[in-house]
Design a protein around this motif. Structure first.
Motif, PDB file in Angstrom:
ATOM      1  N   VAL A   1       0.844  -1.188   0.000  1.00 23.62           N
ATOM      2  CA  VAL A   1       0.000   0.000   0.000  1.00 23.62           C
ATOM      3  C   VAL A   1       0.883   1.243   0.000  1.00 23.62           C
ATOM      4  O   VAL A   1       1.772   1.385   0.838  1.00 23.62           O
ATOM      5  N   THR A   2       0.648   2.139  -0.929  1.00 17.57           N
ATOM      6  CA  THR A   2       1.432   3.361  -1.054  1.00 17.57           C
ATOM      7  C   THR A   2       0.667   4.549  -0.459  1.00 17.57           C
ATOM      8  O   THR A   2      -0.563   4.517  -0.376  1.00 17.57           O
ATOM      9  N   PRO A   3       1.361   5.619  -0.074  1.00 18.36           N
ATOM     10  CA  PRO A   3       0.661   6.822   0.396  1.00 18.36           C
ATOM     11  C   PRO A   3      -0.317   7.369  -0.633  1.00 18.36           C
ATOM     12  O   PRO A   3      -1.404   7.835  -0.281  1.00 18.36           O
ATOM     13  N   ALA A   4       0.046   7.301  -1.901  1.00 18.30           N
ATOM     14  CA  ALA A   4      -0.850   7.800  -2.949  1.00 18.30           C
ATOM     15  C   ALA A   4      -2.134   6.975  -3.005  1.00 18.30           C
ATOM     16  O   ALA A   4      -3.233   7.528  -3.172  1.00 18.30           O
ATOM     17  N   ALA A   5      -1.999   5.662  -2.858  1.00 21.59           N
ATOM     18  CA  ALA A   5      -3.180   4.794  -2.870  1.00 21.59           C
ATOM     19  C   ALA A   5      -4.060   5.066  -1.651  1.00 21.59           C
ATOM     20  O   ALA A   5      -5.289   5.061  -1.749  1.00 21.59           O
ATOM     21  N   PHE A   6      -3.436   5.308  -0.511  1.00 17.68           N
ATOM     22  CA  PHE A   6      -4.186   5.603   0.706  1.00 17.68           C
ATOM     23  C   PHE A   6      -5.011   6.875   0.518  1.00 17.68           C
ATOM     24  O   PHE A   6      -6.221   6.905   0.794  1.00 17.68           O
ATOM     25  N   ASP A   7      -4.379   7.935   0.013  1.00 18.72           N
ATOM     26  CA  ASP A   7      -5.092   9.191  -0.217  1.00 18.72           C
ATOM     27  C   ASP A   7      -6.210   9.008  -1.233  1.00 18.72           C
ATOM     28  O   ASP A   7      -7.295   9.595  -1.098  1.00 18.72           O
ATOM     29  N   ARG A   8      -5.951   8.181  -2.224  1.00 21.01           N
ATOM     30  CA  ARG A   8      -6.971   7.933  -3.256  1.00 21.01           C
ATOM     31  C   ARG A   8      -8.204   7.277  -2.662  1.00 21.01           C
ATOM     32  O   ARG A   8      -9.334   7.653  -2.994  1.00 21.01           O
TER      33      ARG A   8
END
Length: 244
Positions: A93-100
């Motif tokens: 899980v990436t920070p970008a995916a989390f924000d998405r």
């Protein structure tokens, strides 16, 4: 007037079909716009049949699994299916995916959310998806996160059935009648050509849950799905309501 919405967070591209296809089809039939998020294509750990083909590549496997998932989504009446492509074995899980995902919660404002069990010693991507989905839900409720957008309310979270529930400390406390949409789920199951060995297994699971649902209600139910509710139900009556 905007339709009600539901959100399904699926670790791999086939999980939403086996475990929640009936719920998706039933709610789509009732007019819900159901969005499915596939965090991974399952391209390494769940695509053995494809990898046995000569000259197979990672990108070709991913493309095939995406095609299967999109076909299954159409069979179920999914409103939108999104692929985060976070890898497989391991999924990360990436920070970008989390924000998405946080942004998606606030945009959809789902009436309910479905995801995996809290534990699964056979597949660590599944509980990772659950933690990700529930963590994002909590952040979407936080007034201090992107205060220019309205916060999320408190949509109920249901954990769908793992492949071996006895090993996952998963206890069903919510049984859903999917008899009227079983043919749609079966059509979606048959879209998952790379895992044909699971077609009959999940048919048996649906029949077993249907029997259990009948024994716990006043209704004749043939096919069912089981879920574990994470949060308490809030209701105005404790009597038997109409079967939705």
């Amino acid at each position: 007037m905007q339709n009600k919405t539901g959100l399904v967070v699926s670790a791999h591209s086939a999980d939403f079909v086996w475990r929640a296809g009936g719920a998706i089809a039933a709610h789509a039939r009732q007019g819900y716009d159901v969005t499915v998020v596939c965090l991974s294509f399952g391209e390494r750990g769940e695509s053995a049949k494809l990898w046995r083909k000569p000259g197979m590549t990672l990108e070709a496997v991913k493309a095939d699994r995406r095609r299967e998932a999109e076909n299954a989504a159409r069979a179920l009446g999914v409103h939108d299916i999104q692929f985060y492509d976070l890898g497989d074995y391991p999924m990360q899980v990436t920070p970008a995916a989390f924000d998405r995902l946080v942004d998606l919660y606030r945009a959809l404002r789902p009436e309910f959310m479905l995801t995996h069990s809290r534990q699964d010693p056979y597949n660590f991507d599944h509980p990772m998806a659950t933690e990700f989905a529930q963590h994002a839900r909590v952040i979407a409720q936080a007034h201090g996160h992107k205060p220019e957008t309205p916060v999320l309310g408190a949509p109920p979270v249901y954990l769908f059935e793992p492949h071996q529930p006895e090993q996952c400390n998963w206890k069903p406390n919510f049984l859903l009648d999917i008899s009227e949409v079983w043919e749609k789920k079966l059509a979606a199951i048959k879209c998952m050509e790379g895992q044909e060995h699971l077609w009959e297994y999940y048919t048996r699971v649906a029949l077993q849950r249907g029997v259990q649902a009948s024994r716990n209600s006043d209704h004749k139910i043939v096919y069912g799905e089981a879920y574990e509710a994470v949060f308490p139900h809030v209701t105005g009556t404790l009597g038997h309501g109409a079967l939705a």
